[in-house]
Design a protein around this motif. Structure first.
Motif, PDB file in Angstrom:
ATOM      1  N   GLY A   1     -13.148   3.809  -5.256  1.00 39.52           N
ATOM      2  CA  GLY A   1     -13.940   3.283  -4.152  1.00 39.52           C
ATOM      3  C   GLY A   1     -15.190   4.100  -3.920  1.00 39.52           C
ATOM      4  O   GLY A   1     -16.264   3.555  -3.621  1.00 39.52           O
TER       5      GLY A   1
ATOM      6  N   GLN B   1       0.823  -1.205   0.000  1.00 38.37           N
ATOM      7  CA  GLN B   1       0.000   0.000   0.000  1.00 38.37           C
ATOM      8  C   GLN B   1       0.856   1.253   0.000  1.00 38.37           C
ATOM      9  O   GLN B   1       0.539   2.236  -0.675  1.00 38.37           O
ATOM     10  CB  GLN B   1      -0.928  -0.001   1.222  1.00 38.37           C
ATOM     11  CG  GLN B   1      -1.965  -1.092   1.170  1.00 38.37           C
ATOM     12  CD  GLN B   1      -2.768  -1.182   2.453  1.00 38.37           C
ATOM     13  OE1 GLN B   1      -3.511  -2.121   2.640  1.00 38.37           O
ATOM     14  NE2 GLN B   1      -2.626  -0.227   3.356  1.00 38.37           N
TER      15      GLN B   1
ATOM     16  N   GLU C   1     -14.415   5.629   5.714  1.00 39.10           N
ATOM     17  CA  GLU C   1     -14.009   4.360   5.089  1.00 39.10           C
ATOM     18  C   GLU C   1     -15.090   3.834   4.143  1.00 39.10           C
ATOM     19  O   GLU C   1     -14.787   3.322   3.058  1.00 39.10           O
ATOM     20  CB  GLU C   1     -13.684   3.308   6.163  1.00 39.10           C
ATOM     21  CG  GLU C   1     -12.354   3.526   6.872  1.00 39.10           C
ATOM     22  CD  GLU C   1     -12.453   4.488   8.042  1.00 39.10           C
ATOM     23  OE1 GLU C   1     -11.447   4.661   8.753  1.00 39.10           O
ATOM     24  OE2 GLU C   1     -13.544   5.068   8.257  1.00 39.10           O
TER      25      GLU C   1
ATOM     26  N   HIS D   1      -6.519   0.750   5.536  1.00 36.67           N
ATOM     27  CA  HIS D   1      -6.275   1.407   4.255  1.00 36.67           C
ATOM     28  C   HIS D   1      -6.214   2.927   4.350  1.00 36.67           C
ATOM     29  O   HIS D   1      -5.466   3.556   3.607  1.00 36.67           O
ATOM     30  CB  HIS D   1      -7.352   1.013   3.247  1.00 36.67           C
ATOM     31  CG  HIS D   1      -7.190  -0.375   2.718  1.00 36.67           C
ATOM     32  ND1 HIS D   1      -7.989  -0.888   1.721  1.00 36.67           N
ATOM     33  CD2 HIS D   1      -6.323  -1.360   3.042  1.00 36.67           C
ATOM     34  CE1 HIS D   1      -7.615  -2.136   1.454  1.00 36.67           C
ATOM     35  NE2 HIS D   1      -6.619  -2.438   2.258  1.00 36.67           N
TER      36      HIS D   1
ATOM     37  N   SER E   1     -15.473  -3.711   0.096  1.00 38.48           N
ATOM     38  CA  SER E   1     -14.584  -3.715   1.259  1.00 38.48           C
ATOM     39  C   SER E   1     -15.013  -4.683   2.345  1.00 38.48           C
ATOM     40  O   SER E   1     -14.171  -5.234   3.056  1.00 38.48           O
ATOM     41  CB  SER E   1     -14.479  -2.303   1.842  1.00 38.48           C
ATOM     42  OG  SER E   1     -15.755  -1.800   2.184  1.00 38.48           O
TER      43      SER E   1
ATOM     44  N   MET F   1      -8.991   5.870  -4.056  1.00 36.23           N
ATOM     45  CA  MET F   1     -10.052   6.464  -3.250  1.00 36.23           C
ATOM     46  C   MET F   1     -11.261   6.826  -4.107  1.00 36.23           C
ATOM     47  O   MET F   1     -12.407   6.545  -3.738  1.00 36.23           O
ATOM     48  CB  MET F   1      -9.523   7.715  -2.538  1.00 36.23           C
ATOM     49  CG  MET F   1      -8.464   7.427  -1.491  1.00 36.23           C
ATOM     50  SD  MET F   1      -7.827   8.938  -0.720  1.00 36.23           S
ATOM     51  CE  MET F   1      -9.226   9.408   0.300  1.00 36.23           C
TER      52      MET F   1
ATOM     53  N   GLN G   1     -13.225   1.379   1.506  1.00 35.41           N
ATOM     54  CA  GLN G   1     -11.921   0.901   1.973  1.00 35.41           C
ATOM     55  C   GLN G   1     -12.088   0.158   3.289  1.00 35.41           C
ATOM     56  O   GLN G   1     -12.968   0.471   4.082  1.00 35.41           O
ATOM     57  CB  GLN G   1     -10.945   2.068   2.147  1.00 35.41           C
ATOM     58  CG  GLN G   1     -10.677   2.836   0.870  1.00 35.41           C
ATOM     59  CD  GLN G   1     -10.048   1.985  -0.218  1.00 35.41           C
ATOM     60  OE1 GLN G   1      -9.220   1.112   0.063  1.00 35.41           O
ATOM     61  NE2 GLN G   1     -10.435   2.225  -1.465  1.00 35.41           N
TER      62      GLN G   1
END
Length: 255
Positions: free
Chosen positions: A81, A66, A125, A134, A92, A78, A130
């Motif tokens: 996601g 990562q 998140e 993360h 996730s 990001m 995520q």
């Protein structure tokens, strides 16, 4: 946005900062740590941290990948996601058990940091789809870059190796609305006004415009007031961006 060479005095309880970055009298012995010096020894490099601070801080290989992302790749992850979140196609949750089994409790290597408002309607998140380990999320009403928040995000960059920082404003922000109205409030709530007021002065009384201006101002403050963050940006190891989260649609837009 004015340029600052160090954490502004108005964000420091004592009006000054030691070379270590803490808000105490510089004459006090703190062991001689320097944020600039620490950065030069190898920002975000796990090997250096393991040697200097103990092998217990070494990041497992599964998580280390990562921190090897580029800043652009971190931001793209990001935004991809967020697209899944807005479309109701989260992935996730499928990873949580796997991540726990890989012992993330022992270490962390988040690829991005987020300075978010404390508003409960902004589950960071989830917004970016995520899972555990993360994102390095720091939250405060109005997503303002105070000394403590800057220090936390510096830790994410210098120690954990985050490749991107996003300052995330959102629609219907109570802190921005309260600053616009500037009415008397109980306790210490009005302490937020000082940090958000420049955005209101710049954008006017429109809540959405002021919230977006605030996110950009705070991102600029992060980029300029912290030597750790500024030098990481200069080295091409970090990007700092401002963004706006729409509560109704669930979408995040870069500003």
């Amino acid at each position: 946005m004015p340029s600052f060479s160090a954490v502004p005095a108005e964000f420091s309880p004592l009006g000054h900062s030691c070379a270590c970055g803490a808000d105490h009298d510089p004459a006090t012995d703190c062991g001689g740590w320097s944020r600039r010096g620490f950065l030069r020894t190898g920002i975000g490099l796990t090997a250096g941290l393991a040697a200097g601070l103990g092998a217990g801080l070494a990041v497992p290989s599964a998580a280390r990948a990562q921190t090897q992302m580029t800043p652009d790749a971190a931001l793209q992850a990001m935004m991809d996601g967020n697209k899944r979140f807005a479309q109701g196609q989260l992935t996730s949750f499928n990873d949580d058990l796997k991540m726990l089994k890989e012992k993330t409790v022992e270490s962390q290597a988040p690829f991005a940091g987020v300075l978010s408002c404390a508003d409960s309607r902004v589950p960071v998140e989830l917004c970016f789809d995520q899972t555990i380990g993360h994102l390095f999320v720091c939250r405060v009403a109005g997503n303002i870059a105070t000394t403590a928040l800057i220090a936390s995000l510096e830790y994410g960059v210098a120690v954990l190796g985050t490749k991107a920082i996003m300052v995330l404003g959102h629609s219907n922000c109570g802190a921005v609305d309260a600053t616009i109205k500037a009415k008397a409030v109980p306790g210490q709530i009005s302490a937020l006004y000082r940090s958000i007021r420049p955005a209101v002065d710049q954008a006017g009384p429109n809540p959405e415009a002021a919230t977006k201006a605030n996110a950009k101002i705070q991102a600029g403050l992060l980029s300029s007031s912290s030597p750790v963050i500024a030098e990481a940006i200069k080295a091409g190891q970090l990007k700092v961006v401002a963004a706006y989260y729409d509560l109704a649609s669930g979408t995040v837009a870069l500003l």
